[in-house]
Design a protein around this motif. Structure first.
Motif, PDB file in Angstrom:
ATOM      1  N   ASN A 131       4.937   3.680   8.214  1.00  0.00           N
ATOM      2  CA  ASN A 131       5.336   5.095   8.160  1.00  0.00           C
ATOM      3  C   ASN A 131       5.228   5.776   9.518  1.00  0.00           C
ATOM      4  OD1 ASN A 131       5.770   4.854   5.385  1.00  0.00           O
ATOM      5  ND2 ASN A 131       3.663   5.424   4.907  1.00  0.00           N
ATOM      6  N   VAL A 132       5.830   5.148  10.513  1.00  0.00           N
ATOM      7  CA  VAL A 132       5.763   5.667  11.877  1.00  0.00           C
ATOM      8  C   VAL A 132       6.936   6.619  12.115  1.00  0.00           C
ATOM      9  CG1 VAL A 132       5.836   5.093  14.326  1.00  0.00           C
ATOM     10  CG2 VAL A 132       4.607   3.614  12.728  1.00  0.00           C
ATOM     11  N   ASP A 133       6.636   7.794  12.590  1.00  0.00           N
ATOM     12  CA  ASP A 133       7.665   8.744  13.019  1.00  0.00           C
ATOM     13  C   ASP A 133       7.674   8.736  14.546  1.00  0.00           C
ATOM     14  OD1 ASP A 133       9.494  10.711  13.417  1.00  0.00           O
ATOM     15  OD2 ASP A 133       8.274  12.346  12.596  1.00  0.00           O
ATOM     16  N   LYS A 134       8.640   8.055  15.106  1.00  0.00           N
ATOM     17  CA  LYS A 134       8.686   7.906  16.562  1.00  0.00           C
ATOM     18  C   LYS A 134       9.124   9.176  17.277  1.00  0.00           C
ATOM     19  CE  LYS A 134      10.715   4.330  18.170  1.00  0.00           C
ATOM     20  NZ  LYS A 134      11.722   3.294  18.425  1.00  0.00           N
ATOM     21  N   LYS A 135       9.774  10.072  16.570  1.00  0.00           N
ATOM     22  CA  LYS A 135      10.261  11.326  17.148  1.00  0.00           C
ATOM     23  C   LYS A 135      11.123  11.088  18.394  1.00  0.00           C
ATOM     24  CE  LYS A 135       6.213  13.825  15.455  1.00  0.00           C
ATOM     25  NZ  LYS A 135       5.016  14.631  15.811  1.00  0.00           N
ATOM     26  N   GLY A 136      11.925  10.032  18.322  1.00  0.00           N
ATOM     27  CA  GLY A 136      12.848   9.733  19.418  1.00  0.00           C
ATOM     28  C   GLY A 136      12.240   8.957  20.560  1.00  0.00           C
ATOM     29  N   ALA A 137      10.930   8.698  20.529  1.00  0.00           N
ATOM     30  CA  ALA A 137      10.274   7.990  21.635  1.00  0.00           C
ATOM     31  C   ALA A 137      10.500   6.486  21.526  1.00  0.00           C
ATOM     32  CB  ALA A 137       8.780   8.288  21.636  1.00  0.00           C
ATOM     33  N   ASN A 138      10.283   5.783  22.616  1.00  0.00           N
ATOM     34  CA  ASN A 138      10.359   4.331  22.639  1.00  0.00           C
ATOM     35  C   ASN A 138       8.969   3.748  22.486  1.00  0.00           C
ATOM     36  OD1 ASN A 138      13.154   4.302  23.077  1.00  0.00           O
ATOM     37  ND2 ASN A 138      12.898   4.491  25.289  1.00  0.00           N
ATOM     38  N   ALA A 139       8.839   2.757  21.614  1.00  0.00           N
ATOM     39  CA  ALA A 139       7.536   2.131  21.349  1.00  0.00           C
ATOM     40  C   ALA A 139       7.421   0.806  22.077  1.00  0.00           C
ATOM     41  CB  ALA A 139       7.345   1.920  19.850  1.00  0.00           C
ATOM     42  N   SER A 140       6.237   0.533  22.608  1.00  0.00           N
ATOM     43  CA  SER A 140       5.995  -0.725  23.309  1.00  0.00           C
ATOM     44  C   SER A 140       4.552  -1.154  23.072  1.00  0.00           C
ATOM     45  CB  SER A 140       6.257  -0.558  24.813  1.00  0.00           C
ATOM     46  OG  SER A 140       5.971  -1.751  25.509  1.00  0.00           O
ATOM     47  N   CYS A 141       4.367  -2.366  22.576  1.00  0.00           N
ATOM     48  CA  CYS A 141       3.022  -2.898  22.355  1.00  0.00           C
ATOM     49  C   CYS A 141       2.423  -3.320  23.688  1.00  0.00           C
ATOM     50  CB  CYS A 141       3.068  -4.095  21.404  1.00  0.00           C
ATOM     51  SG  CYS A 141       3.590  -3.667  19.724  1.00  0.00           S
ATOM     52  N   VAL A 142       1.229  -2.833  23.964  1.00  0.00           N
ATOM     53  CA  VAL A 142       0.564  -3.142  25.228  1.00  0.00           C
ATOM     54  C   VAL A 142      -0.853  -3.621  24.949  1.00  0.00           C
ATOM     55  CG1 VAL A 142       1.933  -1.518  26.610  1.00  0.00           C
ATOM     56  CG2 VAL A 142      -0.166  -0.729  25.503  1.00  0.00           C
ATOM     57  N   SER A 143      -1.399  -4.364  25.889  1.00  0.00           N
ATOM     58  CA  SER A 143      -2.776  -4.833  25.785  1.00  0.00           C
ATOM     59  C   SER A 143      -3.489  -4.582  27.101  1.00  0.00           C
ATOM     60  CB  SER A 143      -2.823  -6.328  25.438  1.00  0.00           C
ATOM     61  OG  SER A 143      -2.265  -7.103  26.490  1.00  0.00           O
ATOM     62  N   PHE A 148       0.837  -1.178   0.000  1.00  0.00           N
ATOM     63  CA  PHE A 148       0.000   0.000   0.000  1.00  0.00           C
ATOM     64  C   PHE A 148       0.885   1.245   0.000  1.00  0.00           C
ATOM     65  CE2 PHE A 148      -2.316  -3.265   2.426  1.00  0.00           C
ATOM     66  CZ  PHE A 148      -3.417  -3.425   1.587  1.00  0.00           C
ATOM     67  N   THR A 149       0.304   2.323  -0.468  1.00  0.00           N
ATOM     68  CA  THR A 149       1.011   3.596  -0.424  1.00  0.00           C
ATOM     69  C   THR A 149       0.483   4.421   0.740  1.00  0.00           C
ATOM     70  OG1 THR A 149      -0.587   4.569  -1.964  1.00  0.00           O
ATOM     71  CG2 THR A 149       1.418   3.595  -2.899  1.00  0.00           C
ATOM     72  N   GLY A 150       1.322   5.274   1.269  1.00  0.00           N
ATOM     73  CA  GLY A 150       0.899   6.095   2.396  1.00  0.00           C
ATOM     74  C   GLY A 150       0.888   5.301   3.688  1.00  0.00           C
ATOM     75  N   SER A 151       0.306   5.900   4.701  1.00  0.00           N
ATOM     76  CA  SER A 151       0.229   5.246   6.003  1.00  0.00           C
ATOM     77  C   SER A 151      -0.939   4.267   6.020  1.00  0.00           C
ATOM     78  CB  SER A 151       0.043   6.289   7.114  1.00  0.00           C
ATOM     79  OG  SER A 151       1.149   7.171   7.158  1.00  0.00           O
ATOM     80  N   PHE A 152      -0.736   3.150   6.685  1.00  0.00           N
ATOM     81  CA  PHE A 152      -1.806   2.168   6.814  1.00  0.00           C
ATOM     82  C   PHE A 152      -1.602   1.359   8.086  1.00  0.00           C
ATOM     83  CE2 PHE A 152       1.565   0.032   4.489  1.00  0.00           C
ATOM     84  CZ  PHE A 152       1.656  -1.201   5.113  1.00  0.00           C
ATOM     85  N   ARG A 153      -2.663   0.699   8.492  1.00  0.00           N
ATOM     86  CA  ARG A 153      -2.622  -0.238   9.607  1.00  0.00           C
ATOM     87  C   ARG A 153      -3.054  -1.589   9.062  1.00  0.00           C
ATOM     88  NH1 ARG A 153      -5.680   3.905  10.220  1.00  0.00           N
ATOM     89  NH2 ARG A 153      -5.267   5.633  11.646  1.00  0.00           N
ATOM     90  N   LEU A 154      -2.238  -2.580   9.269  1.00  0.00           N
ATOM     91  CA  LEU A 154      -2.512  -3.911   8.731  1.00  0.00           C
ATOM     92  C   LEU A 154      -2.775  -4.879   9.877  1.00  0.00           C
ATOM     93  CD1 LEU A 154      -2.617  -5.770   6.229  1.00  0.00           C
ATOM     94  CD2 LEU A 154      -0.161  -6.146   6.517  1.00  0.00           C
ATOM     95  N   MET A 155      -3.960  -5.509   9.866  1.00  0.00           N
ATOM     96  CA  MET A 155      -4.347  -6.461  10.900  1.00  0.00           C
ATOM     97  C   MET A 155      -4.340  -7.871  10.304  1.00  0.00           C
ATOM     98  SD  MET A 155      -5.049  -4.047  13.082  1.00  0.00           S
ATOM     99  CE  MET A 155      -5.450  -2.296  13.019  1.00  0.00           C
TER     100      MET A 155
END
Length: 517
Positions: free
Chosen positions: A176-188, A107-114
C-alpha cells in the motif's frame, strides 16, 4: 557494552512469543543510550544491531521475541543449529509483528514483509551466527533534503555473521505504497562511511502499489524516494508512442525486405561495406521487433518473459550501437586505404560487433538487472515496459556505451565531410547535381553512423521535448531511411553484376566519392 547505561526514562521492552504467559514487559540489560533517540545516526544504530545477541540470554526456551526500545521495534529469532528454513516476518499496523508461515502474506492494511531465505540461515550457522534480528528505526532522514526514506524509516537485519553474495536474495516488501509521483530505489548502507547509501546488491521491484527490495547481503536497508524528473505530458507521450509505433513498424518491414533482397539477389556480389550494412540491418531488426512487443509482454506479468524481452531489447540496442561504431571504423580504414591489409576482415568485424554487446547483456542478466519498470508522465503512470530496473545502471551502461561510440563516429563523420568539402573545392565550380549528390552522401553518413541517437542521450533543458520529437522521428524511421540508402546506392545492371552508385561530385579534375559506396 562500552558504557554503563541505567535509569532510562523510556524502558526497553521485550515481548516473548511461544510461551505460556501472555506478552510481558521485562526490565533487562539495557542497550546503548542511542536506543532512546529517534534522531540517531546509522553508525550509532549499527552498535544496536551488533549488541542484539545479549537478548538471547533473556529469552530462555522461547524461539522468538518481539523487541521495543523506545520508538524502535523489531523481532529476534533463534537459529536452529540442525535444521535451517526460510524465516518470514510481517510488521503490521494492527497485529504488530507476526511470524509468516508458508510465505502467506494475506494481510489487510499496510504491512512490511521480511523474507529471509534458508540459504542465509545456513550461511549464518556455518559462520557461528545464532540469531536473526530485524529492527525498524523510525524518523530517519536522508542527507539530501529533496529525497526521503519511505515511511521515514530504515531496516536493520543482523544474523551474528557476515552474510553476502546470496543466490537467493532476502526480500523486504512494503505494501500500500503511495509514491506521490516519486521514484523509488532500494538502497543499502555500505558500513564504511557515515550515511553512504548505495544501490549495489539490491534490486527494486514495483508491482501495483507495493515495492519489494531484493538484496543479496545483510546490513541496513531503506527505500529512497527521489523527486520525479521533469516528465513530459501524457499527450506528448501518446504522440511520441504513435510516431514510434508507425516508424518502427515501417522500419521493421523495410529491414526485412532489405535483408531478403541481399540474401536472395545480392549477397554473392556484395562489397564489405554492404555486408557491414546488412549486419546493422539485423541489429536494428532485433531492436525494432523487441521494442514493438515489449509492452505487451510486460503486461503479461510473467517475470521470466519480461526479463527475456528486456535482455533481447538491450542486446539489440547495444548491437546497433556497436555496428554504428563498426561502420565508422570501416569508413576510416577505407579512407586510409588499409582494408585489404587486414586478414579475415569481415570475420573480425562480426565477432566484435556481436560478442561485445552479448558480454554486457550477460553480465546484467547475471546481476538480475532486468525487470518491469513504469513509464511516468506528469499525470502519473502511463505504461510499463521490460527494461533495466536500476536507473543508475541504465545511465552508466547505456549512456557510457553510446558516448564512446558517439565520440568515434562523430570524429570520423567530421573528417569525412571535411575531405569531401576540400576535394570539391579543388575542382571547378559545382553544379546543382553535384551539390545534391554531396548532400545525399553527408546525410547518408549521418544516418549510417547513428549520430541521430545523440538527440535522446544528450538532450537536456528547454530543448528536451523538441529533441525527443526529433529523435523519435529520425530513429524510429531509421530502418526505412537506411533501406532507401541501400537500394539507391547499389543496383543490378544488365550483366547481373552489382553496380554501386557513387555518391560523388564530378568535376573535370576530381570526383569526390563516398568510400562507403
Amino acid at each position: 557494552m562500552g558504557a554503563k547505561i541505567q535509569n532510562l526514562s523510556q524502558p526497553i521492552e521485550i515481548q516473548y512469543s511461544n510461551v505460556d504467559k501472555d506478552n510481558v514487559t521485562i526490565g533487562c540489560k539495557p542497550l546503548p543510550d542511542v536506543c532512546r533517540g529517534a534522531n540517531a545516526s546509522v553508525v550509532q544504530h549499527r552498535d544496536v544491531m551488533k549488541n542484539l545477541s545479549f537478548v538471547l540470554e533473556l529469552m530462555g526456551n522461547s524461539g522468538t521475541a518481539t523487541i521495543k526500545m523506545g520508538n524502535i521495534t523489531g523481532v529476534i529469532a533463534k537459529l536452529s543449529q540442525e535444521i535451517q528454513a526460510n524465516l518470514n516476518f510481517a510488521f503490521t499496523e494492527n497485529a504488530g509483528v507476526m511470524i509468516v508461515k508458508g510465505g502467506n502474506s494475506n494481510f489487510t492494511g499496510s504491512f512490511r514483509l521480511m523474507k529471509i531465505p534458508k540459504e542465509a540461515s545456513k550461511m549464518a550457522v556455518e559462520r557461528n551466527g545464532s540469531f536473526l534480528g530485524i529492527l525498524l528505526f523510525p524518523e530517519m532522514h536522508a542527507d539530501d533534503s529533496s529525497k526521503y526514506y519511505l515511511n521515514s524509516e530504515i531496516v536493520g537485519i543482523e544474523m551474528g555473521a557476515k552474510i553476502q553474495n546470496l543466490s537467493q536474495p532476502i526480500e523486504i516488501q512494503y505494501s500500500n505504497v503511495d509514491k506521490k509521483g516519486a521514484n523509488a530505489s532500494c538502497v543499502s548502507w555500505d558500513g564504511n562511511r557515515k550515511s553512504l547509501w548505495i544501490t549495489d546488491g539490491c534490486q527494486t521491484l514495483e508491482t501495483n502499489n507495493s515495492i519489494t527490495c531484493q538484496c543479496t547481503h545483510l546490513t541496513f536497508f531503506a527505500i529512497l524516494m527521489s523527486p520525479p524528473p521533469a516528465n513530459i505530458s501524457a499527450s506528448d507521450v501518446n504522440s511520441l508512442t504513435y510516431i514510434t509505433s508507425i516508424g518502427c513498424g515501417l522500419s521493421l518491414f523495410f529491414l526485412i525486405v532489405g535483408l531478403f533482397m541481399h540474401v536472395l539477389v545480392r549477397k554473392g556480389k556484395a562489397s564489405e561495406a554492404t555486408k557491414i550494412l546488412m549486419n546493422l540491418f539485423v541489429a536494428m531488426l532485433i531492436l525494432n521487433l523487441s521494442f514493438l512487443t515489449n509492452e505487451s509482454i510486460s503486461n503479461l506479468g510473467i517475470k521470466g518473459a519480461c526479463v527475456a524481452i528486456a535482455a533481447v531489447l538491450h542486446y539489440g540496442m547495444l548491437a546497433t550501437f556497436t555496428w554504428f561504431f563498426m561502420q565508422a571504423l570501416h569508413l576510416y580504414l577505407s579512407l586510409r586505404q588499409i582494408c585489404t591489409e587486414v586478414k579475415h576482415y569481415m570475420l573480425k568485424f562480426c565477432i566484435t560487433g556481436w560478442v561485445i554487446p552479448a558480454v554486457v547483456v550477460i553480465a546484467l542478466l547475471a546481476s538480475q538487472k532486468y525487470n518491469s519498470i513504469n513509464i511516468n508522465t506528469n499525470e502519473g503512470k502511463a505504461a510499463t515496459m521490460c527494461w533495466i530496473s536500476d536507473a543508475g545502471v541504465h545511465q552508466g551502461v547505456n549512456i557510457g556505451y553510446y558516448a564512446v561510440v558517439f565520440v568515434f563516429t562523430l570524429s570520423v563523420f567530421i573528417v569525412t565531410v571535411r575531405q569531401i568539402v576540400l576535394m570539391s573545392k579543388a575542382g571547378k565550380a559545382q553544379d546543382n547535381s553535384s551539390i545534391k549528390s554531396n548532400t545525399s552522401t553527408i546525410l547518408g553518413l549521418f544516418l549510417l553512423l547513428g549520430i541521430t541517437w545523440a538527440f535522446a542521450f544528450f538532450s537536456y533543458g528547454p530543448l528536451l521535448l523538441a529533441s525527443y520529437y526529433i529523435f523519435t522521428i529520425l530513429n524510429s524511421f531509421q530502418g526505412f531511411f537506411l533501406f532507401i540508402y541501400y537500394y539507391k546506392s547499389s543496383k543490378i545492371i544488365g550483366d547481373g553484376k552489382i553496380h554501386t552508385q557513387s555518391s560523388s561530385t564530378a568535376t573535370s579534375n576530381t570526383a569526390v566519392t563516398s568510400p562507403y559506396a
